[in-house]
Design an enzyme around this catalytic site. Sequence first.
Site, PDB file in Angstrom:
ATOM      1  CG  ASP A  70      -1.898   1.131   1.247  1.00 44.73           C
ATOM      2  OD1 ASP A  70      -1.584   2.209   0.705  1.00 44.73           O
ATOM      3  OD2 ASP A  70      -2.998   0.958   1.795  1.00 44.73           O
ATOM      4  CE1 TYR A 163      -5.287  12.444  -9.486  1.00 41.69           C
ATOM      5  CE2 TYR A 163      -6.270  14.013 -11.011  1.00 41.69           C
ATOM      6  CZ  TYR A 163      -5.444  12.931 -10.781  1.00 41.69           C
ATOM      7  OH  TYR A 163      -4.777  12.341 -11.817  1.00 41.69           O
ATOM      8  CE  LYS A 167      -1.640  12.011  -8.970  1.00 40.83           C
ATOM      9  NZ  LYS A 167      -0.670  10.968  -9.297  1.00 40.83           N
TER      10      LYS A 167
HETATM   11  N1  LIG Z   1      -5.780   8.142 -16.664  1.00 42.54           N
HETATM   12  C1  LIG Z   1      -5.597   9.441 -16.843  1.00 42.54           C
HETATM   13  O1  LIG Z   1      -6.206  10.079 -17.724  1.00 42.54           O
HETATM   14  C2  LIG Z   1      -4.588  10.199 -16.008  1.00 42.54           C
HETATM   15  C3  LIG Z   1      -4.359  11.545 -16.284  1.00 42.54           C
HETATM   16  C4  LIG Z   1      -3.416  12.230 -15.514  1.00 42.54           C
HETATM   17  C5  LIG Z   1      -2.728  11.581 -14.527  1.00 42.54           C
HETATM   18  N2  LIG Z   1      -2.983  10.283 -14.248  1.00 42.54           N
HETATM   19  C6  LIG Z   1      -2.218   9.657 -13.163  1.00 42.54           C
HETATM   20  O2  LIG Z   1      -1.660   8.460 -13.670  1.00 42.54           O
HETATM   21  C7  LIG Z   1      -1.593   7.482 -12.637  1.00 42.54           C
HETATM   22  C8  LIG Z   1      -2.307   6.218 -13.093  1.00 42.54           C
HETATM   23  O3  LIG Z   1      -3.609   6.557 -13.502  1.00 42.54           O
HETATM   24  P1  LIG Z   1      -4.652   5.451 -14.023  1.00 42.54           P
HETATM   25  O4  LIG Z   1      -5.655   6.163 -14.836  1.00 42.54           O
HETATM   26  O5  LIG Z   1      -3.931   4.287 -14.581  1.00 42.54           O
HETATM   27  O6  LIG Z   1      -5.360   5.075 -12.636  1.00 42.54           O
HETATM   28  P2  LIG Z   1      -6.198   3.780 -12.236  1.00 42.54           P
HETATM   29  O7  LIG Z   1      -6.629   3.003 -13.424  1.00 42.54           O
HETATM   30  O8  LIG Z   1      -7.225   4.257 -11.267  1.00 42.54           O
HETATM   31  O9  LIG Z   1      -5.116   2.901 -11.448  1.00 42.54           O
HETATM   32  C9  LIG Z   1      -4.570   3.383 -10.279  1.00 42.54           C
HETATM   33  C10 LIG Z   1      -3.519   2.416  -9.810  1.00 42.54           C
HETATM   34  O10 LIG Z   1      -3.000   2.889  -8.558  1.00 42.54           O
HETATM   35  C11 LIG Z   1      -3.129   1.845  -7.607  1.00 42.54           C
HETATM   36  N3  LIG Z   1      -3.319   2.333  -6.267  1.00 42.54           N
HETATM   37  C12 LIG Z   1      -4.239   3.217  -5.805  1.00 42.54           C
HETATM   38  N4  LIG Z   1      -4.087   3.411  -4.494  1.00 42.54           N
HETATM   39  C13 LIG Z   1      -3.053   2.629  -4.105  1.00 42.54           C
HETATM   40  C14 LIG Z   1      -2.433   2.375  -2.881  1.00 42.54           C
HETATM   41  N5  LIG Z   1      -2.828   2.964  -1.737  1.00 42.54           N
HETATM   42  N6  LIG Z   1      -1.393   1.524  -2.850  1.00 42.54           N
HETATM   43  C15 LIG Z   1      -0.971   0.904  -3.969  1.00 42.54           C
HETATM   44  N7  LIG Z   1      -1.528   1.096  -5.169  1.00 42.54           N
HETATM   45  C16 LIG Z   1      -2.563   1.941  -5.236  1.00 42.54           C
HETATM   46  C17 LIG Z   1      -4.356   1.047  -8.066  1.00 42.54           C
HETATM   47  O11 LIG Z   1      -4.357  -0.231  -7.446  1.00 42.54           O
HETATM   48  P3  LIG Z   1      -5.733  -1.070  -7.229  1.00 42.54           P
HETATM   49  O12 LIG Z   1      -5.967  -1.807  -8.513  1.00 42.54           O
HETATM   50  O13 LIG Z   1      -5.423  -1.960  -6.083  1.00 42.54           O
HETATM   51  O14 LIG Z   1      -6.824  -0.066  -6.937  1.00 42.54           O
HETATM   52  C18 LIG Z   1      -4.081   1.018  -9.565  1.00 42.54           C
HETATM   53  O15 LIG Z   1      -3.109   0.058  -9.885  1.00 42.54           O
HETATM   54  C19 LIG Z   1      -2.230   8.107 -11.409  1.00 42.54           C
HETATM   55  O16 LIG Z   1      -1.215   8.633 -10.559  1.00 42.54           O
HETATM   56  C20 LIG Z   1      -3.076   9.223 -11.977  1.00 42.54           C
HETATM   57  O17 LIG Z   1      -3.284  10.290 -11.077  1.00 42.54           O
HETATM   58  C21 LIG Z   1      -3.895   9.579 -14.970  1.00 42.54           C
END
Ligand SMILES: NC(=O)c1ccc[n+]([C@@H]2O[C@H](COP(=O)([O-])OP(=O)(O)OC[C@H]3O[C@@H](n4cnc5c(N)ncnc54)[C@H](OP(=O)(O)O)[C@@H]3O)[C@@H](O)[C@H]2O)c1
Length: 196
Positions: A70, A163, A167
């Site tokens: 975590d 959020y 960040k």
């Molecule tokens: N997707 C976008 O458009 C976008 C845009 C800008 C920035 N981002 C950033 O890119 C990153 C990935 O985004 P995503 O869209 O791929 O997000 P996502 O699909 O929601 O996946 C989030 C990941 O983080 C893990 N996670 C969350 N809380 C955690 C914790 N306490 N300990 C360990 N793992 C944890 C989740 O694990 P679980 O499966 O166990 O929940 C999952 O593997 C994030 O930092 C997000 O803020 C994304």
Amino acid sequence: MTKKARALFDLSGKVCLVTGANRGLGRAIAIGLAEAGGDVVLACRTKDSGEAVAREIEAQGCRALVVPCDIGRWADLERLVNQAYEAFGHCDVLVNNAGITHDPLPLTNVDEAMFDRFFQVNTKGPMHLATLVAQRMAKHGGGSIVNVITFGAIKPGGYLSMYCSSKAAMRSLSRSMAEEWAPRAFASTRLRPGRS
Ligand SMILES: NC(=O)c1ccc[n+]([C@@H]2O[C@H](COP(=O)([O-])OP(=O)(O)OC[C@H]3O[C@@H](n4cnc5c(N)ncnc54)[C@H](OP(=O)(O)O)[C@@H]3O)[C@@H](O)[C@H]2O)c1
């Protein structure tokens, strides 16, 4: 990937640690690093959720290790780094990808527990992990740390306060990391900050 691109991004012999590697961007990043030849440590909340990604990486001829963790718990991060170094001996790339977001919510509805959780997972955890890995990277000749933030960290809007602010703090910390650690990496090169 073309032969030329592969040569430019060859990670053969390198070890990459990716948080939140079981799904979403983290999974794509982990597989992309393995496509470039890197071995990958997959930090996932549950071991089972990362195993399928590990099998995909191994199918490409790279090594993979899933470590349950975590990101909000510093003791988990210390165990994660210890297990990564025990298994591979070094870490060359850290991608601080794991993060949480929330549905639109007025600031007046943010309670203390929510504030703490967002800064714990999106800021404190990634910062602590970076410091743990950076100290070890320095002893092994350097490495790369990538902190995944978001456009909202630069230009925050309403209703996504936790959020964006967590960040934004990580963006600020990334700048501090670069100021403190990059000069060590560039100490013996012409790229040293302040030199032309
Ligand atoms: N997707 C976008 O458009 C976008 C845009 C800008 C920035 N981002 C950033 O890119 C990153 C990935 O985004 P995503 O869209 O791929 O997000 P996502 O699909 O929601 O996946 C989030 C990941 O983080 C893990 N996670 C969350 N809380 C955690 C914790 N306490 N300990 C360990 N793992 C944890 C989740 O694990 P679980 O499966 O166990 O929940 C999952 O593997 C994030 O930092 C997000 O803020 C994304």
